[in-house]
Design an enzyme around this catalytic site. Structure first.
Site, mmCIF file in Angstrom:
data_model
loop_
_atom_site.group_PDB
_atom_site.id
_atom_site.type_symbol
_atom_site.label_atom_id
_atom_site.label_comp_id
_atom_site.label_asym_id
_atom_site.label_seq_id
_atom_site.Cartn_x
_atom_site.Cartn_y
_atom_site.Cartn_z
ATOM 1 N N LEU A 21 -57.438 -25.217 20.975
ATOM 2 C CA LEU A 21 -56.591 -24.502 21.939
ATOM 3 C C LEU A 21 -55.994 -23.248 21.312
ATOM 4 C CD1 LEU A 21 -54.661 -27.556 23.483
ATOM 5 C CD2 LEU A 21 -56.677 -26.383 24.373
ATOM 6 N N THR A 67 -59.535 -25.408 10.317
ATOM 7 C CA THR A 67 -59.397 -26.751 10.880
ATOM 8 C C THR A 67 -60.503 -27.657 10.365
ATOM 9 O OG1 THR A 67 -58.959 -27.986 12.908
ATOM 10 C CG2 THR A 67 -60.590 -26.221 13.084
ATOM 11 N N LYS A 71 -60.117 -28.021 5.759
ATOM 12 C CA LYS A 71 -58.753 -27.758 5.290
ATOM 13 C C LYS A 71 -58.555 -27.980 3.784
ATOM 14 C CE LYS A 71 -55.889 -28.569 9.398
ATOM 15 N NZ LYS A 71 -54.791 -29.383 9.932
ATOM 16 N N ASN A 92 -54.094 -24.605 6.271
ATOM 17 C CA ASN A 92 -54.489 -24.410 7.677
ATOM 18 C C ASN A 92 -54.384 -22.945 8.104
ATOM 19 O OD1 ASN A 92 -51.746 -24.004 8.097
ATOM 20 N ND2 ASN A 92 -51.675 -25.218 9.966
ATOM 21 N N ASP A 107 -48.410 -26.845 9.108
ATOM 22 C CA ASP A 107 -48.315 -28.061 9.936
ATOM 23 C C ASP A 107 -46.962 -28.757 9.792
ATOM 24 O OD1 ASP A 107 -50.776 -27.965 11.193
ATOM 25 O OD2 ASP A 107 -51.795 -29.170 9.673
ATOM 26 N N ALA A 132 -51.549 -42.303 6.597
ATOM 27 C CA ALA A 132 -51.318 -41.693 5.277
ATOM 28 C C ALA A 132 -52.365 -40.617 5.003
ATOM 29 C CB ALA A 132 -51.358 -42.771 4.199
ATOM 30 N N GLY A 134 -53.835 -36.414 6.046
ATOM 31 C CA GLY A 134 -53.353 -35.050 5.848
ATOM 32 C C GLY A 134 -52.102 -34.724 6.652
ATOM 33 N N ALA A 135 -52.062 -35.165 7.909
ATOM 34 C CA ALA A 135 -50.904 -34.845 8.753
ATOM 35 C C ALA A 135 -49.664 -35.585 8.262
ATOM 36 C CB ALA A 135 -51.211 -35.201 10.208
ATOM 37 N N GLY A 241 -47.523 -34.295 20.307
ATOM 38 C CA GLY A 241 -47.987 -33.344 19.298
ATOM 39 C C GLY A 241 -48.058 -31.881 19.741
HETATM 40 P P1 NAP Z 1 -56.660 -38.001 8.544
HETATM 41 O O1 NAP Z 1 -56.382 -37.211 7.328
HETATM 42 O O2 NAP Z 1 -58.039 -38.454 8.848
HETATM 43 O O3 NAP Z 1 -55.694 -39.301 8.497
HETATM 44 C C1 NAP Z 1 -55.675 -40.239 9.543
HETATM 45 C C2 NAP Z 1 -54.813 -41.442 9.172
HETATM 46 O O4 NAP Z 1 -54.889 -42.375 10.253
HETATM 47 C C3 NAP Z 1 -55.285 -42.206 7.937
HETATM 48 O O5 NAP Z 1 -54.178 -42.830 7.327
HETATM 49 C C4 NAP Z 1 -56.228 -43.237 8.544
HETATM 50 O O6 NAP Z 1 -56.385 -44.398 7.766
HETATM 51 C C5 NAP Z 1 -55.467 -43.600 9.791
HETATM 52 N N1 NAP Z 1 -56.359 -44.121 10.808
HETATM 53 C C6 NAP Z 1 -57.495 -43.538 11.303
HETATM 54 N N2 NAP Z 1 -58.053 -44.325 12.232
HETATM 55 C C7 NAP Z 1 -57.261 -45.436 12.326
HETATM 56 C C8 NAP Z 1 -57.315 -46.632 13.081
HETATM 57 N N3 NAP Z 1 -58.307 -46.832 13.973
HETATM 58 N N4 NAP Z 1 -56.361 -47.567 12.890
HETATM 59 C C9 NAP Z 1 -55.353 -47.359 12.011
HETATM 60 N N5 NAP Z 1 -55.247 -46.256 11.256
HETATM 61 C C10 NAP Z 1 -56.185 -45.310 11.410
HETATM 62 O O7 NAP Z 1 -56.198 -37.228 9.856
HETATM 63 P P2 NAP Z 1 -54.949 -36.220 9.985
HETATM 64 O O8 NAP Z 1 -55.399 -34.838 9.749
HETATM 65 O O9 NAP Z 1 -53.833 -36.789 9.176
HETATM 66 O O10 NAP Z 1 -54.628 -36.320 11.547
HETATM 67 C C11 NAP Z 1 -54.024 -37.476 12.088
HETATM 68 C C12 NAP Z 1 -53.650 -37.253 13.546
HETATM 69 O O11 NAP Z 1 -52.711 -36.181 13.653
HETATM 70 C C13 NAP Z 1 -54.848 -36.866 14.439
HETATM 71 O O12 NAP Z 1 -54.729 -37.547 15.656
HETATM 72 C C14 NAP Z 1 -54.671 -35.373 14.656
HETATM 73 O O13 NAP Z 1 -55.178 -34.979 15.911
HETATM 74 C C15 NAP Z 1 -53.156 -35.242 14.616
HETATM 75 N N6 NAP Z 1 -52.732 -33.897 14.198
HETATM 76 C C16 NAP Z 1 -52.003 -33.163 15.078
HETATM 77 C C17 NAP Z 1 -51.572 -31.898 14.725
HETATM 78 C C18 NAP Z 1 -50.757 -31.101 15.711
HETATM 79 O O14 NAP Z 1 -50.656 -29.886 15.545
HETATM 80 N N7 NAP Z 1 -50.158 -31.721 16.691
HETATM 81 C C19 NAP Z 1 -51.887 -31.367 13.454
HETATM 82 C C20 NAP Z 1 -52.627 -32.159 12.566
HETATM 83 C C21 NAP Z 1 -53.045 -33.437 12.963
HETATM 84 P P3 NAP Z 1 -57.556 -44.488 6.671
HETATM 85 O O15 NAP Z 1 -57.165 -43.542 5.591
HETATM 86 O O16 NAP Z 1 -57.539 -45.904 6.285
HETATM 87 O O17 NAP Z 1 -58.813 -44.041 7.382
#
Ligand code: NAP
Length: 276
Positions: A21, A67, A71, A92, A107, A132, A134-135, A241
């Site tokens: 977006l 993105t 990243k 980012n 972020d 745990a 990146g976010a 978010g």
């Molecule tokens: P990431 O680095 O892949 O981390 C995801 C986390 O969620 C990890 O701890 C992962 O566990 C856990 N996870 C994934 N699938 C799961 C499941 N089915 N059940 C339980 N835990 C699960 O992703 P990220 O970059 O941190 O992003 C996380 C979320 O934040 C996403 O939904 C993303 O869209 C959102 N986000 C939003 C913004 C915004 O601007 N609003 C910015 C960044 C991110 P494992 O390590 O065990 O896989």
């Protein structure tokens, strides 16, 4: 928007990039301020990331957002990385300052701005972050400097432990890892940083029966997740978010243009795209 010989180019590198977006949000802002910038999506395959980063210099691109999935990897191609992005281990936003590429991560600050505008105070509060990745790291970077305690709960214990250890290096707040969350009612603020809630059949990331109107429940996912709906039913303050997306973009806008971002214009562009 009229593209002329003077137009300054910004954009986003991702793979995939179609869902983003950010072009809508930034182009709306550039149009509103009439400052002769544009924002383009660039589909950058992982094997071309190095060349794409060099193209920022070669094509005199002002800056880009980065993105999924670039990243972390992008950091090795930059000339300088600010302290926050170094801690988070991800960039980012890139600024091209006379061919010197500087990496930022907006972020975490974006999330804090979203909390602030929704009057959710972190100071002296007990906070739980679920996930745990990146976010969680970006958001926790600021939370742990302000909260009284920060609990981390994720399905991979090793990752929660690593995150907790890293937060302990930069804060005096009580930081600990939870193996399971039975007492959701004891936290002032709960933040879902997992993708649970993106798909309709996802389970809730935590039990919601004990939530009360004394709590704030935040989800980093843009859309109205089942967690947010359940929390609202129980009278909690809620935050999705969209605010984080908006403010991380607004902070990037300021890095590239040195101008105050027209936040309301940017918000309207995102909200119209999400709920047409
Ligand atoms: P990431 O680095 O892949 O981390 C995801 C986390 O969620 C990890 O701890 C992962 O566990 C856990 N996870 C994934 N699938 C799961 C499941 N089915 N059940 C339980 N835990 C699960 O992703 P990220 O970059 O941190 O992003 C996380 C979320 O934040 C996403 O939904 C993303 O869209 C959102 N986000 C939003 C913004 C915004 O601007 N609003 C910015 C960044 C991110 P494992 O390590 O065990 O896989």
């Amino acid at each position: 928007m009229q593209i002329t010989g003077k137009t300054k180019v910004t954009g986003i590198f991702g793979y995939p990039v179609e869902h983003t977006l950010s072009p809508l949000m930034h182009n709306a802002a550039f149009n509103a301020l009439k400052i002769g910038f544009c924002y383009l999506p660039f589909l950058v395959h992982p094997e071309n990331l190095d060349s794409a980063i060099n193209a920022i210099r070669a094509l005199n691109i002002v800056g880009v957002n980065i993105t999924i999935p670039h990243k972390e990897k992008v950091m090795s191609f930059l000339d300088e990385i600010d302290e926050e992005a170094l801690f988070i281990g991800a960039v980012n936003t890139i600024l091209n300052r006379e061919r010197k590429l500087i990496g930022y991560n907006t972020d975490g600050r974006g999330f804090m701005k979203a909390l602030e505008e929704n009057k959710i105070e972190v100071k002296n509060k007990k906070v739980l972050i679920i996930g745990a990745g990146g976010a969680a790291r970006a958001v926790g970077y600021y939370i742990c400097k302000n909260a009284t305690s920060l609990a981390i709960f994720s399905r991979t214990r090793q990752k929660s432990d690593k995150l907790a250890d890293d937060f302990k290096k930069i804060s005096n707040c009580k930081i600990y890892v939870e193996d399971s969350i039975k007492e959701t009612g004891t936290f002032d603020i709960i933040i879902n940083s997992t993708p649970l809630g993106l798909k309709d059949n996802d389970p809730l990331p935590i039990k919601t029966e004990n939530l009360s109107n004394q709590q704030a429940i935040c989800d980093l996912i843009y859309k109205e997740t089942p967690l947010i709906k359940e929390a609202r039913k129980r009278g909690c303050k809620t935050l999705n978010g969209i605010g984080m997306l908006l403010w991380q973009g607004a902070l990037a806008f300021k890095i590239w243009t040195s101008k105050e971002p027209p936040v309301d214009v940017m918000r309207k562009a995102i909200e119209t795209a999400i709920n047409p």
